[in-house]
Scaffold this active site. Sequence first.
Site, mmCIF file in Angstrom:
data_model
loop_
_atom_site.group_PDB
_atom_site.id
_atom_site.type_symbol
_atom_site.label_atom_id
_atom_site.label_comp_id
_atom_site.label_asym_id
_atom_site.label_seq_id
_atom_site.Cartn_x
_atom_site.Cartn_y
_atom_site.Cartn_z
ATOM 1 N N SER A 22 0.831 -1.216 0.000
ATOM 2 C CA SER A 22 0.000 0.000 0.000
ATOM 3 C C SER A 22 0.862 1.261 0.000
ATOM 4 O O SER A 22 1.865 1.337 0.722
ATOM 5 C CB SER A 22 -0.881 0.048 1.258
ATOM 6 O OG SER A 22 -1.825 -0.985 1.250
ATOM 7 N N VAL A 68 -14.720 4.411 5.892
ATOM 8 C CA VAL A 68 -14.933 5.863 5.747
ATOM 9 C C VAL A 68 -16.265 6.194 5.073
ATOM 10 O O VAL A 68 -16.640 7.361 4.987
ATOM 11 C CB VAL A 68 -13.773 6.548 4.986
ATOM 12 C CG1 VAL A 68 -12.475 6.431 5.755
ATOM 13 C CG2 VAL A 68 -13.643 6.000 3.569
ATOM 14 N N TYR A 160 -10.175 3.524 -16.152
ATOM 15 C CA TYR A 160 -10.182 4.216 -14.856
ATOM 16 C C TYR A 160 -11.584 4.774 -14.561
ATOM 17 O O TYR A 160 -11.985 4.922 -13.406
ATOM 18 C CB TYR A 160 -9.121 5.314 -14.847
ATOM 19 C CG TYR A 160 -8.699 5.753 -13.474
ATOM 20 C CD1 TYR A 160 -8.035 4.878 -12.612
ATOM 21 C CD2 TYR A 160 -8.952 7.047 -13.013
ATOM 22 C CE1 TYR A 160 -7.636 5.277 -11.346
ATOM 23 C CE2 TYR A 160 -8.562 7.457 -11.752
ATOM 24 C CZ TYR A 160 -7.904 6.564 -10.920
ATOM 25 O OH TYR A 160 -7.521 6.974 -9.663
ATOM 26 N N LYS A 167 -11.640 11.385 -8.533
ATOM 27 C CA LYS A 167 -10.356 12.029 -8.197
ATOM 28 C C LYS A 167 -10.395 13.521 -8.507
ATOM 29 O O LYS A 167 -9.739 14.320 -7.823
ATOM 30 C CB LYS A 167 -9.205 11.357 -8.958
ATOM 31 C CG LYS A 167 -8.886 9.934 -8.487
ATOM 32 C CD LYS A 167 -8.450 9.868 -7.037
ATOM 33 C CE LYS A 167 -7.842 8.516 -6.682
ATOM 34 N NZ LYS A 167 -7.623 8.350 -5.241
ATOM 35 N N THR A 198 -0.293 -2.124 -6.531
ATOM 36 C CA THR A 198 -0.856 -2.348 -5.194
ATOM 37 C C THR A 198 -2.140 -3.158 -5.374
ATOM 38 O O THR A 198 -2.545 -3.438 -6.503
ATOM 39 C CB THR A 198 -1.227 -1.001 -4.539
ATOM 40 O OG1 THR A 198 -2.220 -0.367 -5.367
ATOM 41 C CG2 THR A 198 -0.039 -0.081 -4.390
ATOM 42 N N LEU A 199 -2.829 -3.474 -4.280
ATOM 43 C CA LEU A 199 -4.092 -4.222 -4.404
ATOM 44 C C LEU A 199 -5.125 -3.420 -5.199
ATOM 45 O O LEU A 199 -5.798 -3.956 -6.079
ATOM 46 C CB LEU A 199 -4.642 -4.547 -3.014
ATOM 47 C CG LEU A 199 -3.839 -5.548 -2.186
ATOM 48 C CD1 LEU A 199 -4.444 -5.696 -0.788
ATOM 49 C CD2 LEU A 199 -3.770 -6.902 -2.887
#
Length: 271
Positions: A22, A68, A160, A167, A198-199
């Site tokens: 991460s 979150v 994406y 973003k 990363t994951l």
Amino acid sequence: MSRPGLAQGKKALIAGVASERSLAWAIAQALAREGAELAFSYQGERLGERVRALASETGSTIVEACDVGRDEDIENLRQAVTRRWDRLDILVHALAFAPREALTEGFTDNTDREAFRVAHDVSAYSLIGLVRAFRPLLAKARGSVVTLSYLGAERALPNYNVMGPAKASLEASVRFLAFDLGPEGIRVNAVSAGPVKTLAAAGIPGFRRMLDHVQRTAPLRRSITAEEVANTALFLLTDLSSGVTGETLYVDAGYHIVGMSFEDDPPGGGG
Ligand code: NAP
């Protein structure tokens, strides 16, 4: 003669460690190396054991679950941190989510209302939610907040999809938070990172091709490492960047400045 650490004595909350790959973990390691005291939050019990094991490597004893997407989780995290610390110097927001189906070819057909809502909620609103919760502690420390973004915030690219608008919302939120909280001495910035395996990255179809493309066409002719992201985050999180707020800083081997590159042409193409 050894110098004092750049983050010596600072109290830092890191949200978003899922594994040793991460970006949040790389930032945590950089902060620990520079003398910060760390607290961690992670999404759910599935990750608890792994995150607690990583956290213990940094000497951290504050490790809390926090989805979150839930206000009550953010409030529980605030209470847990406030029980132990009376100020917060550093907040790292290194998390994002979009449903897997939304991250497949075809932005228009694969972006339904729920995918849009959840991507923006978890990936962008959560920064505001966390900063709202920790504002008094951050104000006491004249603290610094860093989040992680990606080029999809301002350019269209394959797969994406809805994470791009999410973003963009995140980066706009960075500017509005910086504007609002600057008078309290709180700084808020983003690092826009190039692709790193990363994951979360593995969930984006074609990730390997993205990485190859960057390696061929970025000015530095390579991709970047999690440690490079972490060192830039360290700069933004410490007094070295005391005059910087509301900024999105790219750590992408220069990829975002390229308008065109012949490096990606098929062999023998062009005249
Ligand atoms: P990662 O290790 O998979 O981290 C993503 C984190 O987000 C995980 O800890 C994940 O937890 C967490 N998360 C997702 N939904 C959550 C929720 N509702 N509540 C709390 N946490 C939640 O991947 P990463 O690449 O380091 O991602 C960190 C940040 O860097 C993200 O904002 C990502 O968009 C950004 N970024 C990554 C790259 C890249 O190429 N890797 C490039 C630019 C920007 P779970 O595992 O439990 O879902």
